[in-house]
Design an enzyme around this catalytic site. Structure first.
Site, PDB file in Angstrom:
ATOM      1  N   THR A  40       0.822  -1.204   0.000  1.00 43.94           N
ATOM      2  CA  THR A  40       0.000   0.000   0.000  1.00 43.94           C
ATOM      3  C   THR A  40       0.863   1.264   0.000  1.00 43.94           C
ATOM      4  O   THR A  40       1.855   1.365   0.727  1.00 43.94           O
ATOM      5  CB  THR A  40      -0.961   0.001   1.200  1.00 43.94           C
ATOM      6  OG1 THR A  40      -1.783   1.158   1.146  1.00 43.94           O
ATOM      7  CG2 THR A  40      -0.220  -0.013   2.519  1.00 43.94           C
ATOM      8  N   TYR A 189     -12.238   2.176  12.519  1.00 50.55           N
ATOM      9  CA  TYR A 189     -11.125   1.234  12.585  1.00 50.55           C
ATOM     10  C   TYR A 189     -11.363   0.184  13.664  1.00 50.55           C
ATOM     11  O   TYR A 189     -11.244  -1.022  13.428  1.00 50.55           O
ATOM     12  CB  TYR A 189      -9.813   1.976  12.866  1.00 50.55           C
ATOM     13  CG  TYR A 189      -8.658   1.052  13.189  1.00 50.55           C
ATOM     14  CD1 TYR A 189      -8.068   0.288  12.201  1.00 50.55           C
ATOM     15  CD2 TYR A 189      -8.178   0.929  14.498  1.00 50.55           C
ATOM     16  CE1 TYR A 189      -7.021  -0.574  12.488  1.00 50.55           C
ATOM     17  CE2 TYR A 189      -7.136   0.077  14.798  1.00 50.55           C
ATOM     18  CZ  TYR A 189      -6.555  -0.675  13.792  1.00 50.55           C
ATOM     19  OH  TYR A 189      -5.532  -1.537  14.087  1.00 50.55           O
ATOM     20  N   LYS A 193     -11.874  -3.929  13.307  1.00 49.32           N
ATOM     21  CA  LYS A 193     -11.016  -4.917  13.975  1.00 49.32           C
ATOM     22  C   LYS A 193     -11.854  -5.888  14.796  1.00 49.32           C
ATOM     23  O   LYS A 193     -11.559  -7.090  14.855  1.00 49.32           O
ATOM     24  CB  LYS A 193      -9.979  -4.225  14.859  1.00 49.32           C
ATOM     25  CG  LYS A 193      -8.980  -3.349  14.132  1.00 49.32           C
ATOM     26  CD  LYS A 193      -8.278  -4.067  12.997  1.00 49.32           C
ATOM     27  CE  LYS A 193      -7.283  -5.109  13.459  1.00 49.32           C
ATOM     28  NZ  LYS A 193      -6.533  -5.704  12.320  1.00 49.32           N
ATOM     29  N   ASN A 218      -0.524  -0.673  22.004  1.00 52.41           N
ATOM     30  CA  ASN A 218       0.153   0.320  21.148  1.00 52.41           C
ATOM     31  C   ASN A 218       1.536  -0.170  20.746  1.00 52.41           C
ATOM     32  O   ASN A 218       2.489  -0.077  21.523  1.00 52.41           O
ATOM     33  CB  ASN A 218       0.231   1.667  21.872  1.00 52.41           C
ATOM     34  CG  ASN A 218      -1.152   2.262  22.084  1.00 52.41           C
ATOM     35  OD1 ASN A 218      -1.920   1.793  22.929  1.00 52.41           O
ATOM     36  ND2 ASN A 218      -1.484   3.278  21.310  1.00 52.41           N
TER      37      ASN A 218
END
Length: 380
Positions: A40, A189, A193, A218
């Protein structure tokens, strides 16, 4: 499931940040690895990354391409599914793109798994801590655990940043978030998920394909794109710092997250692939169990690269942002026989060294992303 039964692994998104580290770990353990990745542009600028492991086989293609999946899945015995669009803020205005890639891509993979001939014995799917929304809290006055909703916009406009008890109004104390916390996705998002993990677990259980979902907290470390303004906060901050610009922090900087080093996440992927039946059809937090403030992350990164910039705390909130969330990792320790090994200090030091060496890749596009937030009405 015994390790010996799986020798050939397909990694979707295997040229990405977490994917490439996972491929390296698989190769080290003598797995035959095939990678599917679409390179991408937002992450790779359309070029093959230099860190691509030469011992893996690479197929450049889209996770939504059913015919391609049908062919490459034939020889796979295990799948680690990491392919997805990432970025909380961007997902709130590129809704169709995120749903198409993350949900349809996973649906296509599962459809091929159950309708086409294959030898797949294990599926590991990447989920996210973002599905929780806010973390778990405790009210010392009410003596009870609280799973709060997002802070009201009215409260944020008053610059009252901490979560307040819905019963007594007292400031809540953040505590480790375990896997039993009810999901409250606060972004597209996060919603995608959650769909990814739940679809995978449902189909896996229905058809007897051992499946495990890992809820990453994170993740940071080398190879995270320094040119993607929608990626993790460590990479975003570094891109600013290396361009002699101040890292910009929302709210007051005291909001906390659980920062987990990418190599430890890659090890968790392998642990899930090799885990026994007691871990099948379950979800696991992959974090450190330690909260760290966003402000302190920025300070440590500035120190690590010996920069002379100052932090800019803007006192504004992004719609959908949470205040605190850090992991309870006891279940992963017990059932996956996994635990993180890299301290935050070690990890940030390694990241800083890598970022300096790859400074050519530190394209600061924060202003572009920030303007998009303003234009879309996503700042308070």
């Amino acid at each position: 499931m015994p390790r010996a039964k799986i020798s050939r692994v397909l990694v979707t998104g295997g040229l990405g940040f977490i994917g490439s580290w996972t491929v390296d770990k698989l190769v080290e353990r003598d797995y035959e690895v095939t990678v599917l990745d679409n390179l991408t542009y937002q992450v790779h600028r359309g070029t093959m990354p230099k860190y691509a492991n030469p011992k893996a086989k690479y197929i450049i293609g889209d996770i939504r391409n059913r015919e391609l999946l049908k062919e490459i899945i034939k020889d796979a015995e295990g799948i680690i599914h990491l392919a997805a669009l990432v970025g909380v803020g961007q997902s709130m205005y590129k809704i169709a793109d995120y749903v198409d890639v993350n949900v349809k891509g996973t649906a296509t993979l599962l459809d091929v798994l159950v309708n086409e001939e294959n030898q797949v014995k294990k599926l590991v799917v990447a989920s996210s801590m973002s599905i929780y929304g806010e973390g778990k809290y405790y009210c010392e006055k009410c003596r009870t655990y609280i799973y709060p909703d997002l802070r009201p916009e009215e409260q944020l406009r008053k610059r009252i940043w901490e979560q307040l008890c819905p019963q007594c109004g007292n400031t809540l104390k953040p505590v480790p978030t375990d896997e039993n916390k009810p999901p409250k996705p606060a972004s597209i998002y996060a919603q995608t998920k959650y769909y990814q993990e739940q679809m995978s677990l449902l189909i896996g259980k229905t058809y007897g394909i051992p499946t495990i979902a890992l809820r990453y907290f994170n993740v940071y470390g080398p190879r995270q794109s320094l040119a993607n303004p929608y990626t993790g906060v460590c990479a975003i901050f570094l891109s600013r710092i290396l361009n002699n610009k101040p890292p910009v922090i929302f709210e007051d900087g005291e909001q906390t997250r659980d920062f987990i080093y990418v190599e430890d996440v890659a090890e968790a992927n392998i642990a899930a692939l090799e885990a026994g039946a007691n871990a099948h059809y379950d979800v696991f937090n992959i974090g450190t169990g330690k909260p760290t403030s966003i402000k302190s992350i920025a300070q440590e990164l500035i120190k690590a690269v010996k920069a002379e910039v100052k932090i800019e705390i803007i006192g504004k909130a992004r719609k959908g942002d949470i205040r605190h969330c850090y992991a309870d990792i006891n279940k992963a320790i017990e059932k996956l026989d996994w635990k993180p090994r890299t301290s935050l200090e070690q990890g940030l030091s390694i990241l800083a060294k890598w970022a300096i060496e790859n400074k050519w890749g530190a394209v600061d596009l924060f202003e572009k992303a920030y303007k998009e937030l303003i234009d879309k009405g996503l700042l308070i």
